[in-house]
Design a protein around this motif. Sequence first.
Motif, mmCIF file in Angstrom:
data_model
loop_
_atom_site.group_PDB
_atom_site.id
_atom_site.type_symbol
_atom_site.label_atom_id
_atom_site.label_comp_id
_atom_site.label_asym_id
_atom_site.label_seq_id
_atom_site.Cartn_x
_atom_site.Cartn_y
_atom_site.Cartn_z
ATOM 1 N N VAL A 102 0.844 -1.205 0.000
ATOM 2 C CA VAL A 102 0.000 0.000 0.000
ATOM 3 C C VAL A 102 0.881 1.258 0.000
ATOM 4 C CG1 VAL A 102 -1.620 1.335 1.430
ATOM 5 C CG2 VAL A 102 -2.029 -1.110 1.000
ATOM 6 N N ASN A 103 1.954 1.232 0.796
ATOM 7 C CA ASN A 103 2.855 2.397 0.824
ATOM 8 C C ASN A 103 3.453 2.668 -0.549
ATOM 9 O OD1 ASN A 103 2.474 3.064 3.408
ATOM 10 N ND2 ASN A 103 4.168 1.775 4.200
ATOM 11 N N ILE A 104 3.854 1.600 -1.200
ATOM 12 C CA ILE A 104 4.434 1.769 -2.541
ATOM 13 C C ILE A 104 3.385 2.294 -3.515
ATOM 14 C CG2 ILE A 104 5.259 0.401 -4.521
ATOM 15 C CD1 ILE A 104 7.181 -0.917 -2.612
ATOM 16 N N ALA A 105 2.179 1.741 -3.413
ATOM 17 C CA ALA A 105 1.103 2.200 -4.307
ATOM 18 C C ALA A 105 0.858 3.700 -4.110
ATOM 19 C CB ALA A 105 -0.168 1.405 -4.040
ATOM 20 N N LYS A 106 0.832 4.116 -2.858
ATOM 21 C CA LYS A 106 0.539 5.534 -2.570
ATOM 22 C C LYS A 106 1.551 6.464 -3.217
ATOM 23 C CE LYS A 106 -1.969 5.173 1.791
ATOM 24 N NZ LYS A 106 -1.731 4.963 3.228
ATOM 25 N N LYS A 107 2.790 5.984 -3.309
ATOM 26 C CA LYS A 107 3.834 6.853 -3.873
ATOM 27 C C LYS A 107 3.983 6.685 -5.385
ATOM 28 C CE LYS A 107 6.483 6.480 0.345
ATOM 29 N NZ LYS A 107 7.330 5.411 0.832
ATOM 30 N N SER A 108 3.106 5.891 -5.999
ATOM 31 C CA SER A 108 3.256 5.616 -7.439
ATOM 32 C C SER A 108 2.168 6.323 -8.250
ATOM 33 C CB SER A 108 3.145 4.108 -7.696
ATOM 34 O OG SER A 108 4.128 3.425 -6.956
ATOM 35 N N ASP A 109 2.442 6.507 -9.541
ATOM 36 C CA ASP A 109 1.423 7.082 -10.429
ATOM 37 C C ASP A 109 0.412 6.028 -10.839
ATOM 38 O OD1 ASP A 109 2.728 9.586 -10.557
ATOM 39 O OD2 ASP A 109 4.192 8.710 -11.937
ATOM 40 N N VAL A 110 0.874 4.806 -10.917
ATOM 41 C CA VAL A 110 0.015 3.712 -11.353
ATOM 42 C C VAL A 110 0.557 2.421 -10.729
ATOM 43 C CG1 VAL A 110 1.347 3.269 -13.478
ATOM 44 C CG2 VAL A 110 -1.039 2.624 -13.418
ATOM 45 N N VAL A 111 -0.357 1.467 -10.510
ATOM 46 C CA VAL A 111 0.062 0.180 -9.951
ATOM 47 C C VAL A 111 -0.111 -0.901 -11.018
ATOM 48 C CG1 VAL A 111 -0.510 -1.611 -8.258
ATOM 49 C CG2 VAL A 111 -0.561 0.806 -7.597
ATOM 50 N N VAL A 112 0.952 -1.660 -11.254
ATOM 51 C CA VAL A 112 0.831 -2.861 -12.094
ATOM 52 C C VAL A 112 0.760 -4.031 -11.127
ATOM 53 C CG1 VAL A 112 1.982 -4.342 -13.785
ATOM 54 C CG2 VAL A 112 2.045 -1.850 -14.055
ATOM 55 N N LEU A 113 -0.408 -4.654 -11.063
ATOM 56 C CA LEU A 113 -0.674 -5.664 -10.033
ATOM 57 C C LEU A 113 -0.717 -7.058 -10.680
ATOM 58 C CD1 LEU A 113 -1.483 -6.358 -7.129
ATOM 59 C CD2 LEU A 113 -3.848 -5.772 -7.724
ATOM 60 N N CYS A 114 0.268 -7.871 -10.346
ATOM 61 C CA CYS A 114 0.400 -9.178 -11.026
ATOM 62 C C CYS A 114 -0.191 -10.289 -10.155
ATOM 63 C CB CYS A 114 1.873 -9.462 -11.318
ATOM 64 S SG CYS A 114 2.604 -8.183 -12.334
ATOM 65 N N LEU A 115 -1.317 -10.780 -10.574
ATOM 66 C CA LEU A 115 -2.071 -11.758 -9.793
ATOM 67 C C LEU A 115 -2.305 -13.020 -10.608
ATOM 68 C CD1 LEU A 115 -4.847 -9.352 -8.425
ATOM 69 C CD2 LEU A 115 -2.684 -9.959 -7.311
ATOM 70 N N GLY A 116 -2.714 -14.083 -9.914
ATOM 71 C CA GLY A 116 -3.077 -15.292 -10.661
ATOM 72 C C GLY A 116 -2.856 -16.563 -9.874
ATOM 73 N N GLU A 117 -2.502 -17.586 -10.625
ATOM 74 C CA GLU A 117 -2.297 -18.912 -10.040
ATOM 75 C C GLU A 117 -0.812 -19.248 -10.039
ATOM 76 O OE1 GLU A 117 -4.635 -21.171 -12.981
ATOM 77 O OE2 GLU A 117 -5.980 -21.653 -11.332
ATOM 78 N N SER A 118 -0.468 -20.283 -9.276
ATOM 79 C CA SER A 118 0.887 -20.804 -9.398
ATOM 80 C C SER A 118 0.900 -21.764 -10.584
ATOM 81 C CB SER A 118 1.314 -21.524 -8.120
ATOM 82 O OG SER A 118 0.499 -22.657 -7.929
ATOM 83 N N ARG A 119 2.102 -22.026 -11.105
ATOM 84 C CA ARG A 119 2.194 -22.862 -12.302
ATOM 85 C C ARG A 119 1.693 -24.280 -12.049
ATOM 86 N NH1 ARG A 119 8.367 -24.903 -12.611
ATOM 87 N NH2 ARG A 119 7.689 -25.593 -14.653
ATOM 88 N N ASP A 120 1.733 -24.724 -10.788
ATOM 89 C CA ASP A 120 1.293 -26.090 -10.528
ATOM 90 C C ASP A 120 -0.178 -26.161 -10.124
ATOM 91 O OD1 ASP A 120 1.599 -24.922 -8.103
ATOM 92 O OD2 ASP A 120 3.206 -26.239 -7.391
ATOM 93 N N MET A 121 -0.926 -25.099 -10.410
ATOM 94 C CA MET A 121 -2.374 -25.169 -10.172
ATOM 95 C C MET A 121 -3.128 -25.572 -11.425
ATOM 96 S SD MET A 121 -3.248 -22.017 -7.710
ATOM 97 C CE MET A 121 -2.663 -22.014 -6.028
ATOM 98 N N SER A 122 -2.439 -25.624 -12.562
ATOM 99 C CA SER A 122 -3.098 -26.161 -13.747
ATOM 100 C C SER A 122 -2.170 -27.208 -14.349
ATOM 101 C CB SER A 122 -3.435 -25.063 -14.758
ATOM 102 O OG SER A 122 -2.299 -24.338 -15.115
ATOM 103 N N GLY A 123 -2.732 -28.023 -15.256
ATOM 104 C CA GLY A 123 -1.972 -29.151 -15.785
ATOM 105 C C GLY A 123 -2.559 -30.439 -15.227
ATOM 106 N N GLU A 124 -1.807 -31.526 -15.372
ATOM 107 C CA GLU A 124 -2.347 -32.827 -14.975
ATOM 108 C C GLU A 124 -2.598 -32.901 -13.470
ATOM 109 O OE1 GLU A 124 -0.128 -36.212 -16.315
ATOM 110 O OE2 GLU A 124 -1.538 -37.611 -15.387
#
Length: 745
Positions: free
Chosen positions: A477-499
């Motif tokens: 949150v502190n970093i976001a407050k000091k930034s012009d824009v937030v690039v937020l990288c979300l998702g799954e781990s690589r071993d959550m899909s596949g066999e």
Amino acid sequence: MKKLTPYLLIFLTLFWFGFGSDKPQLTPEELLSARVDSVLSLMSLDEKIGQLNQLSYGIGWGPTVKVSVPNEYKELIKEGKIGSFLNAIGAEFTYELQKIAVNESRLKIPLIFGLDVIHGFKTIFPVPLGEAATWQPEIIEMSAHYQALEAASAGIHWTFSPMVDIARDPRWGRIMEGSGEDPYLGSLMAAARVRGYQENLSNLNIIACAKHYAGYGGAEGGRDYNTVDFSERTFRDVYLPPFKAAVDAGAHTIMASFNEIGGIPSSGSKRLLTDILRDEWGFKGFVVSDWNSIGELINHGFASDLKHAGQISLNAGLDMDMESRSYITHLKELEDEGKVDEDLIDESVKRILRVKFMLGLFDDPYRYCQKEREQKNIMTDEVRIAALEVAKRSMVLLKNEKNILPLKKTYKRIGVIGPLANSKTHPLGGWSAMGDSVDVTTVLEGLKNYVDKKIDIAYAEGCKIDDNSTAGFKNAVNIAKKSDVVVLCLGESRDMSGEACSRSSLDLPGVQEALAKELKKTGKPIVVVLMNGRPLSIPWLNDNANAILEAWFSGVTAGEAIAKVLFGDYNPGGKLPVTFPRTVGQVPIYYNHKNTGRSGDLKNHYTSKYLDLPLTPLYPFGYGLSYTTFSLNDFNLSSGNLTEEDSIIVSVKVKNTGNYDGEEVVQLYIQDLVGSVTRPVKELKGFKKVMLKRGEEKSVQFTIHEKDLRFTTADMKFKSEPGKFKAFVGANSADALEKEFELVE
Ligand code: BGC
């Protein structure tokens, strides 16, 4: 006789068949059969059965680079009891194994080495679902070509790819390995991959294996390996077409699947492996089982023991046994007892030898094991550039409120936040062969390299992918407050899909959404970059993030590709190959569904709907935005009537109405309004990806033929039925212009 080497015998046989005489020359196919027969004629029953046996070289699961050859394997190779290895890798090591077969076994029949090269060997490309989002078969073909080049340079002859299973249930983790939900798109992608891998079968290509035959993606509840049970019509019209396309494109092998369909496990189904595959489609290659899928006939309750399982599978038409050892242990006895015919064994052996000949292994068993080539061809700039190209094209822009993207080069500070922002492993995705995290560029690295210190980039992990700790929120949150824009990288781990990676929820795992909510409170614009191997249900992000870019697991160049897309060096043009539901409760949800007797009217209580959700998905199949905008106008059909001899030309004008050059995928769907059986509300029948400069307009045309309207009718024939149809053109499956036409007799 004993003094004659086997190859001299082969030579004499070929001589007899017409070489060196004035007899008519053999066609290449006849010559191939003659060579195969000549080898077969030298083989003992044990040696024949040996060709049908495939073992994994790896100790434990997955590829193993170089370890010494265990004595058990040495002996089996010498005795001619192994036809193929999977997971034995490397020019040097495969050479060692091949040398034993060629120098120490009686008939010197070369081994064939297989590996799961699913989206790259060492240079990892985007996961196949991401590649399908390019909607560009030619790009997929190029990707497969480079994957083959690397694998072939490391001793591999054969990939267990493409995975062509249609998947309508994103809980199924293997959705990541395929091309999504649509049979038409899936068929084009299947054929493109087969072409890319196999091309002319020089020693820089490998043979393809279309898998998992068949219906595997229809697992009940999305639970991997689970029961599959759908109608013959759905099976033929939805699940089989990509396999047929792979066979028509020349795939030399097919893998039988783990699942049962309607009570018959595929690996023991004569109807599937012989009647449909060989008799109906004319497939000439060989079928390999999935890992121990012959042995699993026992667990299915379809075979009493391993011997019985082998009997069922061989008789069904399954040629090569991956890892169950049923054939090598029991086939001879089964033949003695008259339960399996030697002629049938011969047929399987011939199919395997045929492929070995086609690979050139009888001419030079070591043609794939050259160390210099391995050093030269793997992880080159050329392959990495190709991977970057595919990665950029795989990305789908899901939201872009007030044109927050592309990112402005005038920003002072960008906050790069999230558990996937600086991950070097997850962008590899599942099934990443010899892919190595050291070769991956993370999003953080990609953005830093891109801005080259001109913009300050601050990073916080925020939280882990899948645990409950919120300890990192404060810093984020502190970093976001000091930034012009937030690039937020979300998702799954690589071993959550596949066999074996089914999930019962499609939500973001862990506290990722909670992190996004905290960041939202800062009031800073939030650009979400998603990394995942399946559709996720992200309604909150859709309502609250300013932009969302679906980046999938995009391989070693993930960070470079994402940076280029976020800054607009590449204007995203990918489209979803699969529907994104609002919540898991809508699953299965797919665009080419049927009408019910009570569709549509949301105000009426007694209709087919959910009380607590709209009928529509979050993002429909075929959806994807661009930094520019497009309009579709002047939609026309050349005629209102179609006959069997004639065609209708569909034309539409597409115009770039926004501020950037960009690509649009114009999609053609058709609905058969009344049939002898009910028909889907629409089906994809064509698409074109067009590049348009700012302000440019182009005309796009499609041709509809009678054959495009065929389906499995009430009498189980594959044909069209006269009557009224609708043609739709649009930029996705939900939002399209429509016109009627009629198929007349
Ligand atoms: C998978 C196949 C794969 C095989 C060999 C099985 O568990 O289902 O897709 O090709 O293993 O690795």
